[in-house]
Design an enzyme around this catalytic site. Structure first.
Site, PDB file in Angstrom:
ATOM      1  N   CYS A 150     -63.991  29.581  -7.094  1.00 29.14           N
ATOM      2  CA  CYS A 150     -63.429  30.962  -7.528  1.00 29.14           C
ATOM      3  C   CYS A 150     -63.476  31.840  -6.206  1.00 29.14           C
ATOM      4  CB  CYS A 150     -64.470  31.690  -8.389  1.00 29.14           C
ATOM      5  SG  CYS A 150     -63.837  33.272  -8.971  1.00 29.14           S
ATOM      6  N   CYS A 210     -61.910  30.900 -13.481  1.00 27.48           N
ATOM      7  CA  CYS A 210     -63.267  30.958 -13.428  1.00 27.48           C
ATOM      8  C   CYS A 210     -63.950  31.459 -14.733  1.00 27.48           C
ATOM      9  CB  CYS A 210     -63.622  32.264 -12.409  1.00 27.48           C
ATOM     10  SG  CYS A 210     -65.379  32.666 -12.178  1.00 27.48           S
ATOM     11  N   CYS A 217     -65.208  35.550 -14.360  1.00 26.77           N
ATOM     12  CA  CYS A 217     -64.367  36.483 -13.884  1.00 26.77           C
ATOM     13  C   CYS A 217     -62.965  36.362 -14.251  1.00 26.77           C
ATOM     14  CB  CYS A 217     -64.518  36.914 -12.741  1.00 26.77           C
ATOM     15  SG  CYS A 217     -63.848  35.967 -11.432  1.00 26.77           S
ATOM     16  N   ASP A 245     -98.579  12.150 -12.203  1.00 22.78           N
ATOM     17  CA  ASP A 245     -97.594  13.083 -11.619  1.00 22.78           C
ATOM     18  C   ASP A 245     -98.078  14.300 -12.043  1.00 22.78           C
ATOM     19  OD1 ASP A 245     -95.185  13.500 -10.629  1.00 22.78           O
ATOM     20  OD2 ASP A 245     -94.046  13.362 -12.377  1.00 22.78           O
ATOM     21  N   LYS A 251     -93.024   2.878  -7.048  1.00 24.35           N
ATOM     22  CA  LYS A 251     -92.325   3.877  -7.716  1.00 24.35           C
ATOM     23  C   LYS A 251     -91.288   3.068  -8.892  1.00 24.35           C
ATOM     24  CE  LYS A 251     -92.493   7.604  -7.065  1.00 24.35           C
ATOM     25  NZ  LYS A 251     -91.948   8.726  -6.071  1.00 24.35           N
ATOM     26  N   GLU A 264    -103.947   1.570  -9.507  1.00 24.35           N
ATOM     27  CA  GLU A 264    -104.095   2.644 -10.331  1.00 24.35           C
ATOM     28  C   GLU A 264    -102.874   3.281 -10.402  1.00 24.35           C
ATOM     29  OE1 GLU A 264    -106.624   5.511  -7.704  1.00 24.35           O
ATOM     30  OE2 GLU A 264    -107.545   3.554  -6.815  1.00 24.35           O
ATOM     31  N   LYS A 290    -100.188   6.239 -10.941  1.00 20.61           N
ATOM     32  CA  LYS A 290     -99.761   7.197 -10.099  1.00 20.61           C
ATOM     33  C   LYS A 290     -99.617   8.352 -10.878  1.00 20.61           C
ATOM     34  CE  LYS A 290     -97.020   8.363  -6.097  1.00 20.61           C
ATOM     35  NZ  LYS A 290     -96.604   9.649  -6.434  1.00 20.61           N
ATOM     36  N   CYS A 327     -66.880  38.606  -8.230  1.00 25.38           N
ATOM     37  CA  CYS A 327     -67.218  37.601  -9.372  1.00 25.38           C
ATOM     38  C   CYS A 327     -68.751  37.636  -9.557  1.00 25.38           C
ATOM     39  CB  CYS A 327     -66.953  36.018  -9.251  1.00 25.38           C
ATOM     40  SG  CYS A 327     -67.330  35.013 -10.136  1.00 25.38           S
ATOM     41  N   TYR A 357    -109.578  10.207  -7.595  1.00 27.72           N
ATOM     42  CA  TYR A 357    -109.440   8.662  -7.219  1.00 27.72           C
ATOM     43  C   TYR A 357    -109.699   8.424  -5.963  1.00 27.72           C
ATOM     44  CZ  TYR A 357    -105.055  11.324  -5.905  1.00 27.72           C
ATOM     45  OH  TYR A 357    -104.384  12.078  -5.398  1.00 27.72           O
TER      46      TYR A 357
END
Length: 669
Positions: free
Chosen positions: A423, A405, A408, A117, A311, A113, A115, A429, A224
């Site tokens: 940072c 950064c 900042c 998602d 999978k 069958e 699968k 920040c 199913y």
């Protein structure tokens, strides 16, 4: 008169159910949409005027409108197991060999069958009517979402034909790609963030409070698996065909396979054709067809021995790198992200991919305007896995990692043994300040409900909060001007903040965000230092004497308390009544059965969370450790246990338990 009305209502319900069934199960339109709507409106009017004839499975409830404030948690009568995964045909051949040892060669056939998602669901039917729908949850119990499931058009509310008196149907609720795109188009028009993928959107939709809003999402379902004490057929394939006649939407792509060669052909076909489907799949599910053979094989602690999920491997596509931007995390870690020319990858549009760190950029040898190969790790997270050098422009410049950064402007630092840049401006920040407060309110820390990341960002921009202590000075009047903030929401936030004053010291210590002080370290510190004052004044020598506290953690604690702003924050928390001393029952245990024994948990746990497992160890006088070594007594393994399991097996001195065996060990008390 009332009898005539009742008969009219029942007749309309029966008619509309038949039309629904013909349309969604057989692709037949027995009536025009206009005529259907007229009959539906007539039924709605009759039901509204005659509430004594209410039926929870009336076709009118497809429209939704029921409000569910809280979804009660309901135990599953039959546990919802997860499936073992395989990623190549060698795994399937090993599975087939194990089955042949029990039943012999050529004695087993399989059902293959798609699968889907989406989000798993279990639906109870009694006397041909839908009674209850429960999410998978942890497999032992889930949330009851019946009102929302009733709005899904291809889930039957009443059944046809010769069906059993009581049974469950298991299935998957999902969004088609077309309906997912429509949702995102509308959100884009409204200026809202777009949803990431159909699966998460379907799952989130099922927990919406207003079932009328759920209906607008146009969710679909495929069923199913028939579940009951007794089976009205000898094979899974027969059950699927029967279920279809009862009115269930059964996948038309499912196939009866006589052997592994037919299974491989089925997998290879759908691996190529899956993106032609109107919905997303992430693999193939294989089941032994014969029910008695399924029962003979039974289950492991986490999955059926008679089923396996194959999978699909990650798909790889080429696209153009448009730019590299840099994100600042809660801890100050800088993450480079590639902006890409949008591409369709594994069924979704991909515009961005993580580059992890400077070393990864250098390893790839990434240049501006490169054409890159992108794949989805586990079909979810996009990543760049290579570069098409044949398309590189002669004058393209190498990507140079930033020095300051992006938020900042502070000069970045790179710690010698770490891959990321940081940072160091942690208290000023903006992303770090906001991230620190989001961490403070999180479930594993102070668990302040109703105070989400968006609200915290608004509060920070409005200069109402700059550190966790500021939450306790907030008033309802300050919250009300915030966008999408109603009076009730504001009141809930204030009450949640007040409730956090009951959270124990070890969670507060974790929540204030001392670098390297996670949940486990916070517990060990509280075990040895009864108050925040004792911890603040402890020497480096005293700190490193605490079990599992090394010099790095000790120095981090010292640095935290050297900063006057942190000291002021802690003093303010104390004034507001936050628990900064150990509870009397902190070291109390339920038994000493695990005394002197060490434990480590690995893999995906299905019977309990990792947090709950570690707490069970501590409550029974055991000790949790973080790595496989000769000092480890027990390794408890869940799904997909990897390198830790292999290392434990190689050492040969460690007892390996599955989750149920761990519970059995504790239950000996």
């Amino acid at each position: 008169m009332s009898q005539e009305i009742k008969e009219k209502i029942e007749s309309l319900r029966k008619e509309l159910h038949q039309y629904n069934n013909a349309y969604y199960q057989n692709d037949e339109s027995l009536i025009s949409d206009f005529e259907f709507d007229l009959k539906l409106q007539e039924l709605i009017k009759l039901e509204t005027e005659n509430p004594e004839f209410f039926d929870a499975n009336s076709p009118t409830l497809r429209v939704g409108g029921g409000i569910t404030k809280n979804f009660p948690t309901i135990p599953h009568q039959f546990r919802m197991y997860s499936l073992d995964n395989s990623y190549d045909f060698d795994d399937l051949e090993d599975w087939e060999k194990r089955i042949e040892k029990t039943f012999g060669k050529d004695e087993v056939e399989f059902v293959a069958e798609l699968k889907y998602d989406g989000a798993s669901i279990s639906i109870l039917y009694e006397n041909g009517k839908m009674v209850q729908a429960i999410t998978r949850g942890d497999g032992f119990q889930g949330d009851e979402i019946s009102n929302n499931v009733r709005t899904i058009s291809n889930i039957p509310l009443t059944l046809n034909g010769d069906f059993p008196e009581r049974f469950f149907m298991r299935g998957e609720i999902y969004l088609t790609r077309k309906d997912f795109d429509k949702i995102n188009e509308k959100r884009e028009e409204e200026g809202l963030d777009l949803f990431m993928n159909p699966r998460n959107t379907a799952s989130g939709s099922l927990k919406m409070q207003d079932s009328a809003e759920v209906r607008k999402r146009k969710l679909s379902a495929v069923l199913y698996q028939f579940i009951s004490e007794e089976f009205p057929a000898e094979t899974h394939w027969e059950l699927l065909q029967k279920a279809k006649t009862w009115g269930f939407n059964i996948s038309s792509q499912a196939k009866l396979c006589k052997n592994l060669d037919e299974i491989k052909d089925f997998i290879n076909y759908w691996d190529k054709k899956r993106h032609d489907l109107p919905f997303e799949i992430d693999g193939i599910v294989l089941k032994i067809n014969n029910i008695k053979q399924q029962q003979t094989l039974g289950y492991t602690a986490k999955s059926p021995r008679w089923a396996m999920a194959y999978k699909f491997k990650a798909e790889k596509v080429e696209t153009k790198l448009e730019s590299v931007v840099y994100q600042v995390g809660r801890t100050g870690a800088i993450t480079p992200v590639a902006n890409l020319k949008p591409i369709l990858l594994a069924g979704t549009t991909v515009k961005r991919a993580t580059l992890h760190n400077e070393d990864q950029i250098k390893k790839l040898g990434l240049h501006e305007d490169d054409f890159v190969y992108v794949e989805k790790g586990g079909e979810i997270i996009p990543k760049i896995v290579g570069i098409n050098l044949d398309k590189r422009l002669p004058d393209s410049k190498e990507i140079e990692y930033i020095k300051n950064c992006p938020e900042c402007g502070t000069e970045l630092v790179k710690i010698e043994d770490q891959a990321n840049h940081f940072c160091p401006n942690e208290l000023h920040c903006p992303p770090q300040v906001v991230g620190r407060m989001i961490h403070y309110v999180s479930r594993k820390a102070l668990d302040i409900e109703n105070l989400g990341s968006e609200t915290i960002e608004q509060l920070y921009i409005a200069k109402l909060v700059e550190n966790p202590a500021d939450f306790y000075a907030l008033t309802k009047q300050q919250l009300l001007p915030l966008e999408r903030m109603a009076e009730k929401s504001a009141q809930n936030i204030i009450e949640s903040i007040e409730k956090s004053k009951e959270i124990p010291f070890e969670k507060v210590l974790f929540g204030v965000g001392i670098k390297h002080v996670g949940e486990t370290v916070a517990k060990k510190l509280v075990k040895n230092f009864s108050t925040i004052e004792e911890l603040r004044t402890a020497s480096l020598e005293e700190l490193v004497q605490v079990e599992d506290i090394g010099i790095k953690i000790a120095e981090s604690i010292h640095e935290f308390f050297k900063n006057p702003e942190n000291i002021l924050m802690v003093e303010r928390l104390k004034e507001y009544g936050i628990k900064l001393e150990k509870d009397e029952n902190f070291n109390q245990t339920d038994s000493n059965i695990l005394e002197g024994k060490t434990f480590l948990f690995t893999g995906k746990l299905s019977l309990f969370t990792r947090e709950a497992a570690e707490e069970m160890v501590e409550k029974n006088a055991g000790k949790n450790i973080s790595a496989v070594s000769k000092n480890l007594d027990y390794l408890v393994v869940g799904e997909k246990a990897g390198s830790k399991l292999k290392k434990a097996q190689d050492l040969g001195t460690i007892t390996i338990l599955d989750e149920q065996e761990f519970l059995d060990l504790i239950s000996q008390k």
